[in-house]
Scaffold this motif. Structure first.
Motif, PDB file in Angstrom:
ATOM      1  N   ALA A 219       0.856  -1.189   0.000  1.00  0.00           N
ATOM      2  CA  ALA A 219       0.000   0.000   0.000  1.00  0.00           C
ATOM      3  C   ALA A 219       0.889   1.235   0.000  1.00  0.00           C
ATOM      4  O   ALA A 219       1.653   1.462   0.943  1.00  0.00           O
ATOM      5  CB  ALA A 219      -0.916  -0.001   1.224  1.00  0.00           C
ATOM      6  N   ALA A 220       0.803   2.037  -1.050  1.00  0.00           N
ATOM      7  CA  ALA A 220       1.692   3.200  -1.198  1.00  0.00           C
ATOM      8  C   ALA A 220       1.289   4.366  -0.311  1.00  0.00           C
ATOM      9  O   ALA A 220       2.135   5.154   0.117  1.00  0.00           O
ATOM     10  CB  ALA A 220       1.716   3.650  -2.657  1.00  0.00           C
ATOM     11  N   GLY A 221       0.006   4.517  -0.030  1.00  0.00           N
ATOM     12  CA  GLY A 221      -0.437   5.644   0.776  1.00  0.00           C
ATOM     13  C   GLY A 221      -0.247   6.974   0.054  1.00  0.00           C
ATOM     14  O   GLY A 221      -0.264   7.042  -1.179  1.00  0.00           O
ATOM     15  N   THR A 222      -0.050   8.038   0.809  1.00  0.00           N
ATOM     16  CA  THR A 222       0.159   9.367   0.226  1.00  0.00           C
ATOM     17  C   THR A 222       1.400  10.013   0.844  1.00  0.00           C
ATOM     18  O   THR A 222       1.879   9.594   1.900  1.00  0.00           O
ATOM     19  CB  THR A 222      -1.045  10.288   0.469  1.00  0.00           C
ATOM     20  N   ILE A 223       1.902  11.031   0.161  1.00  0.00           N
ATOM     21  CA  ILE A 223       3.059  11.779   0.651  1.00  0.00           C
ATOM     22  C   ILE A 223       2.586  13.151   1.112  1.00  0.00           C
ATOM     23  O   ILE A 223       1.980  13.892   0.344  1.00  0.00           O
ATOM     24  CB  ILE A 223       4.128  11.918  -0.446  1.00  0.00           C
ATOM     25  N   GLU A 224       2.851  13.462   2.377  1.00  0.00           N
ATOM     26  CA  GLU A 224       2.441  14.737   2.955  1.00  0.00           C
ATOM     27  C   GLU A 224       3.563  15.757   2.782  1.00  0.00           C
ATOM     28  O   GLU A 224       4.709  15.478   3.114  1.00  0.00           O
ATOM     29  CB  GLU A 224       2.117  14.570   4.441  1.00  0.00           C
ATOM     30  N   SER A 225       3.232  16.932   2.266  1.00  0.00           N
ATOM     31  CA  SER A 225       4.203  18.015   2.080  1.00  0.00           C
ATOM     32  C   SER A 225       3.668  19.277   2.745  1.00  0.00           C
ATOM     33  O   SER A 225       2.471  19.546   2.694  1.00  0.00           O
ATOM     34  CB  SER A 225       4.443  18.274   0.590  1.00  0.00           C
ATOM     35  N   ARG A 226       4.568  20.042   3.357  1.00  0.00           N
ATOM     36  CA  ARG A 226       4.161  21.252   4.062  1.00  0.00           C
ATOM     37  C   ARG A 226       5.130  22.392   3.778  1.00  0.00           C
ATOM     38  O   ARG A 226       6.298  22.163   3.469  1.00  0.00           O
ATOM     39  CB  ARG A 226       4.103  21.006   5.575  1.00  0.00           C
ATOM     40  N   SER A 227       4.632  23.602   3.902  1.00  0.00           N
ATOM     41  CA  SER A 227       5.479  24.775   3.727  1.00  0.00           C
ATOM     42  C   SER A 227       4.922  25.914   4.572  1.00  0.00           C
ATOM     43  O   SER A 227       3.751  25.922   4.946  1.00  0.00           O
ATOM     44  CB  SER A 227       5.534  25.194   2.252  1.00  0.00           C
ATOM     45  N   ALA A 228       5.798  26.862   4.895  1.00  0.00           N
ATOM     46  CA  ALA A 228       5.382  28.009   5.701  1.00  0.00           C
ATOM     47  C   ALA A 228       6.196  29.240   5.287  1.00  0.00           C
ATOM     48  O   ALA A 228       7.351  29.117   4.886  1.00  0.00           O
ATOM     49  CB  ALA A 228       5.567  27.724   7.177  1.00  0.00           C
ATOM     50  N   VAL A 229       5.579  30.411   5.384  1.00  0.00           N
ATOM     51  CA  VAL A 229       6.275  31.668   5.144  1.00  0.00           C
ATOM     52  C   VAL A 229       5.942  32.635   6.267  1.00  0.00           C
ATOM     53  O   VAL A 229       4.839  32.609   6.819  1.00  0.00           O
ATOM     54  CB  VAL A 229       5.897  32.299   3.770  1.00  0.00           C
ATOM     55  N   SER A 230       6.908  33.464   6.603  1.00  0.00           N
ATOM     56  CA  SER A 230       6.690  34.519   7.588  1.00  0.00           C
ATOM     57  C   SER A 230       6.562  35.839   6.831  1.00  0.00           C
ATOM     58  O   SER A 230       7.393  36.135   5.966  1.00  0.00           O
ATOM     59  CB  SER A 230       7.849  34.580   8.576  1.00  0.00           C
ATOM     60  N   ALA A 231       5.551  36.609   7.161  1.00  0.00           N
ATOM     61  CA  ALA A 231       5.317  37.868   6.456  1.00  0.00           C
ATOM     62  C   ALA A 231       4.954  38.968   7.444  1.00  0.00           C
ATOM     63  O   ALA A 231       4.366  38.721   8.504  1.00  0.00           O
ATOM     64  CB  ALA A 231       4.202  37.708   5.430  1.00  0.00           C
ATOM     65  N   SER A 232       5.328  40.184   7.085  1.00  0.00           N
ATOM     66  CA  SER A 232       5.000  41.353   7.894  1.00  0.00           C
ATOM     67  C   SER A 232       4.370  42.408   6.985  1.00  0.00           C
ATOM     68  O   SER A 232       4.910  42.723   5.917  1.00  0.00           O
ATOM     69  CB  SER A 232       6.275  41.898   8.545  1.00  0.00           C
ATOM     70  N   PHE A 233       3.210  42.930   7.376  1.00  0.00           N
ATOM     71  CA  PHE A 233       2.478  43.908   6.587  1.00  0.00           C
ATOM     72  C   PHE A 233       2.320  45.204   7.394  1.00  0.00           C
ATOM     73  O   PHE A 233       2.112  45.167   8.620  1.00  0.00           O
ATOM     74  CB  PHE A 233       1.100  43.385   6.209  1.00  0.00           C
ATOM     75  N   ALA A 234       2.402  46.305   6.692  1.00  0.00           N
ATOM     76  CA  ALA A 234       2.191  47.598   7.355  1.00  0.00           C
ATOM     77  C   ALA A 234       0.731  47.779   7.724  1.00  0.00           C
ATOM     78  O   ALA A 234      -0.165  47.218   7.082  1.00  0.00           O
ATOM     79  CB  ALA A 234       2.634  48.725   6.423  1.00  0.00           C
TER      80      ALA A 234
END
Length: 237
Positions: A219-234
């Protein structure tokens, strides 16, 4: 995509400071994105371990059986570039014996050889057949089975964009919650998270022969991928 984020951050850092700089008051957030995908390929390392009284006989026996596994991969249509030797081991074998007086010692016991080949299989529906037929070719070990994506960098780029949009949406919600408006982007940086490399399912497993003609269930299942960014807004004045 990471280069694009770095370029934006560099331009922001290079912007001339002003007395009324809009970025004196900011909202900082972390945007996140995730995906779950079926793998594009399976990667399996199959090996043969043999034992013989002399080193040549041990290595020859292992190599002959592995040659059969390589031929099996070609028979399944696997390209030459996706079949490769991953390890060759030859070492003296020993055994432990107990003397009548109770002392224990090791004695030479011939030679042990192992030869392993790694096969990347794009058609994962044939993985069970590959493992089953590897038994007939003389294999007696499965060192690892893993699943991966063909273009993990593309997955990472898509997730970075989605994470940046999530950051903007989060910041806008916070600005509205405190009764103000969101201004321009002041800073943006991405994390090093990416789609993972092929992940092993099992290691150092002995092959157990199924009933004749039966495929090995995988059973191959699935591959979990994640990402994150930090942002600053005026905060708009």
């Amino acid at each position: 995509m990471r280069a694009a984020l770095a370029g934006i951050a560099l331009l922001l850092a290079a912007a001339p400071a002003r007395a009324d700089d809009a970025c004196d008051h900011t909202i900082s957030v972390t945007g996140r994105a995730a995906s779950s995908r079926a793998p594009d390929f399976a990667e399996v390392t199959i090996s043969v371990e043999t034992k013989a009284p002399n080193p040549a006989a041990a290595l020859d026996a292992a190599s002959k059986a592995v040659a059969g596994v390589v031929a099996l991969g070609r028979d399944l249509g696997v390209p030459e570039a996706d079949i490769g030797t991953s390890a060759v081991v030859l070492e003296a074998a020993t055994r432990t014996i107990t003397r009548p007086n109770g002392t224990v010692e090791s004695q030479a016991d011939g030679y042990r050889a192992a030869n392993a080949v790694t096969i990347r299989l794009a058609d994962m529906s044939r993985l069970g057949d590959l493992l089953r037929r590897a038994l007939d070719a003389g294999a007696n070990r499965i060192d690892s089975i893993g699943f991966g994506l063909n273009e993990p960098e593309k997955v990472d780029a898509e997730l970075q964009v989605a994470a940046a949009k999530d950051a903007r949406a989060r910041a806008a919600e916070l600005a509205e919650a405190v009764g103000t408006k969101l201004g321009r982007l002041c800073s943006l940086s991405g994390s090093d998270s990416a789609a993972p490399p092929p992940m092993p399912m099992a290691a150092q497993a002995r092959l157990k022969a199924p009933a004749p003609g039966r495929r090995v269930p995988i059973a191959a299942g699935t591959i979990e991928s994640r990402s994150a960014v930090s942002a600053s807004f005026a905060i708009a004045q």
